[in-house]
Design a protein around this motif. Structure first.
Motif, mmCIF file in Angstrom:
data_model
loop_
_atom_site.group_PDB
_atom_site.id
_atom_site.type_symbol
_atom_site.label_atom_id
_atom_site.label_comp_id
_atom_site.label_asym_id
_atom_site.label_seq_id
_atom_site.Cartn_x
_atom_site.Cartn_y
_atom_site.Cartn_z
ATOM 1 N N PRO A 142 7.737 0.438 -9.808
ATOM 2 C CA PRO A 142 6.721 -1.030 -9.596
ATOM 3 C C PRO A 142 5.829 -0.770 -10.107
ATOM 4 N N ASP A 143 5.054 -1.361 -10.801
ATOM 5 C CA ASP A 143 3.376 -1.665 -11.621
ATOM 6 C C ASP A 143 3.107 -2.509 -10.271
ATOM 7 N N GLN A 144 1.833 -1.925 -9.504
ATOM 8 C CA GLN A 144 1.035 -1.976 -8.577
ATOM 9 C C GLN A 144 0.356 -1.594 -8.826
ATOM 10 N N PRO A 145 -1.170 -2.498 -8.437
ATOM 11 C CA PRO A 145 -2.366 -1.764 -8.543
ATOM 12 C C PRO A 145 -2.917 -0.209 -7.510
ATOM 13 N N LEU A 146 -4.460 0.184 -8.008
ATOM 14 C CA LEU A 146 -4.214 1.256 -6.542
ATOM 15 C C LEU A 146 -4.217 0.717 -4.831
ATOM 16 N N ALA A 147 -4.586 -0.552 -5.435
ATOM 17 C CA ALA A 147 -4.582 -1.227 -3.623
ATOM 18 C C ALA A 147 -3.264 -1.438 -2.652
ATOM 19 N N ALA A 148 -2.882 -1.940 -3.593
ATOM 20 C CA ALA A 148 -1.094 -1.697 -3.201
ATOM 21 C C ALA A 148 -0.499 -0.386 -2.879
ATOM 22 N N ARG A 149 -1.068 0.970 -3.524
ATOM 23 C CA ARG A 149 0.505 1.581 -3.553
ATOM 24 C C ARG A 149 -0.601 3.008 -2.593
ATOM 25 N N LEU A 150 -2.163 2.681 -2.464
ATOM 26 C CA LEU A 150 -2.804 3.318 -1.496
ATOM 27 C C LEU A 150 -2.458 2.983 -0.008
ATOM 28 N N GLN A 151 -1.046 1.840 0.229
ATOM 29 C CA GLN A 151 -0.220 1.362 1.666
ATOM 30 C C GLN A 151 1.270 2.019 1.605
ATOM 31 N N ALA A 152 1.497 2.969 0.817
ATOM 32 C CA ALA A 152 2.588 3.183 0.439
ATOM 33 C C ALA A 152 2.851 4.345 1.026
ATOM 34 N N ASP A 153 3.842 5.102 0.921
ATOM 35 C CA ASP A 153 4.274 5.799 1.757
ATOM 36 C C ASP A 153 3.818 7.260 1.382
ATOM 37 N N PRO A 154 2.651 7.930 2.450
ATOM 38 C CA PRO A 154 2.006 9.053 1.289
ATOM 39 C C PRO A 154 3.208 10.141 1.412
ATOM 40 N N SER A 155 4.170 10.873 1.818
ATOM 41 C CA SER A 155 4.836 11.725 1.078
ATOM 42 C C SER A 155 5.307 11.024 -0.416
ATOM 43 N N ARG A 156 5.216 10.260 -0.569
ATOM 44 C CA ARG A 156 6.223 9.928 -1.952
ATOM 45 C C ARG A 156 4.366 9.218 -3.642
ATOM 46 N N GLN A 157 3.683 9.617 -3.244
ATOM 47 C CA GLN A 157 2.092 9.557 -3.985
ATOM 48 C C GLN A 157 1.772 11.322 -4.454
ATOM 49 N N ASP A 158 0.971 11.508 -5.395
ATOM 50 C CA ASP A 158 0.676 12.445 -5.819
ATOM 51 C C ASP A 158 -0.774 12.854 -5.654
ATOM 52 N N PHE A 159 -1.344 14.249 -5.224
ATOM 53 C CA PHE A 159 -2.582 14.738 -5.019
ATOM 54 C C PHE A 159 -3.642 13.865 -5.151
ATOM 55 N N ALA A 160 -3.710 13.383 -6.586
ATOM 56 C CA ALA A 160 -4.826 12.878 -6.569
ATOM 57 C C ALA A 160 -5.166 11.203 -5.695
ATOM 58 N N LEU A 161 -3.836 10.705 -5.880
ATOM 59 C CA LEU A 161 -3.465 9.458 -4.806
ATOM 60 C C LEU A 161 -3.716 9.536 -3.771
#
Length: 367
Positions: free
Chosen positions: A121-140
């Motif tokens: 899904p298309d999400q802004p940075l603020a929403a992605r920061l609340q997501a599961d950390p294991s599914r995020q890239d290093f910079a995020l």
């Protein structure tokens, strides 16, 4: 799911808009020709009426009839099908156009499905920061931690997590700030103190400054066997011109190290280089007076080499410290001035040399 429905409707509308003229072109052409013929007949009737009323003469009437005929021919030529095109060729042309227009969106959909991210899904940075950390890239993930610490500056655990990350990114000033914050907020471990000292030393171009030594001393107060603190303090001894003391410290560190310690190779390389520079450790076996003479000879050799050209910040720092240890502050101030000139193009060198001058009391007093 709604977005896919919208895309499908838009694609279908675009294809329909392109196919509609192809399917209706021939019948519209025939209708246009019929309209032109009716108009031609109406014009002929109008010309005959004008002639009967004697509004125009026979010559003008004949010219008007010829002009109306030319208009009819032009209209028929523009709307008619291309010369030589049969009904079957026209159907083939329409079929190929319809196939091309239908395959383009289908091909685009298949390519996007294979190489795109249709499920993300298309999400802004603020929403992605609340997501599961294991599914995020290093910079995020790094941005997520920094955002958390900006809102919770007293989270010592968070600072202790981000500080080593800054070290790996070569952001030594940020790492020093993070280690200091971790210590200040309850994470005052030996590794935190040692990390703070290393960050300060690397930020100064590899020079073990007074602030770095203070941090390493704090690490040894918590854990007297902390390897990182002992290693950098040995480098500090070397930079002070105390080569025998640095060699003894490195040897002691290796003697107490576990057999599988990952850092022993680095210590051995440093020890081997230092022993080679000092005659394989022979200075340590000399009487104190001869040790002093040997050390003075090495310092003078280092001074001559650096003043002849080149030299890094750690080398100049080692020379200046050695000259102060030998009690020759005049030579130390001279070396400091040459170092400032040689390293003027390095942004961090000036600050490091200023700190060194203050630490060793080498700043000239105003008359």
């Amino acid at each position: 799911m709604l977005i896919w429905i919208i895309f499908a409707v838009m694609t279908g509308a675009s294809v329909f808009a392109l196919l509609w003229p192809l399917g209706r072109g021939r019948s519209l052409a025939f209708a246009d020709v019929g309209d032109a013929t009716s108009l031609y007949r109406a014009q002929l009737g109008e010309i005959d009426r004008d002639l009967a009323r004697r509004l125009i003469g026979p010559v003008e009437a004949e010219a008007a009839r010829a002009e109306a005929a030319r208009r009819l021919l032009r209209a028929s030529g523009e709307d008619a099908a291309p010369a030589g095109e049969t009904e079957s060729s026209l159907r083939r042309r329409r079929a190929s156009s319809a196939l091309a227009l239908s395959c383009v969106p289908l091909l685009a959909l298949l390519v996007y499905g294979a190489y795109g991210s249709p499920a993300k899904p298309d999400q802004p940075l603020a929403a992605r920061l609340q997501a599961d950390p294991s599914r995020q890239d290093f910079a995020l993930a790094l941005a997520r931690i920094e955002t958390h610490l900006a809102a919770n500056p007293s989270d010592g655990k968070g600072w202790s997590v981000i500080a080593p990350v800054y070290m790996r990114l070569n952001r030594y000033d940020d790492a020093a700030t993070a280690f200091a914050a971790a210590i200040r907020h309850g994470e005052a471990s030996a590794e935190a103190y040692a990390g703070l000292g290393e960050a300060r030393a690397l930020a100064a171009g590899g020079v073990v400054t007074a602030a770095a030594r203070e941090s390493f001393a704090g690490a040894l107060r918590v854990d007297p066997k902390n390897a990182r603190a002992r290693f950098f303090l040995a480098i500090g001894q070397e930079q002070d011109g105390d080569a025998p003391g640095a060699i003894a410290s490195l040897r002691a560190l290796l003697d107490e190290a576990a057999a599988d310690a990952p850092w022993t190779q680095t210590v051995r390389q440093r020890l081997a280089r230092l022993e080679a520079e000092t005659g394989a450790g022979g200075i340590a076996a000399l009487p104190p007076a001869e040790q002093q003479a040997a050390i003075r000879g090495m310092v003078e050799g280092l001074s001559a080499r650096l003043k002849a050209g080149g030299g890094t910040l750690p080398e100049w720092t080692r020379l200046i410290r050695s000259q102060v240890v030998l009690g020759d502050k005049v030579a130390a101030r001279e070396s400091l001035a040459v170092a400032r000139e040689r390293l003027s193009q390095e942004a961090s060198a000036a600050a490091a040399l200023d700190a060194l001058a203050g630490e060793l009391a080498l700043k000239e007093t105003a008359p």
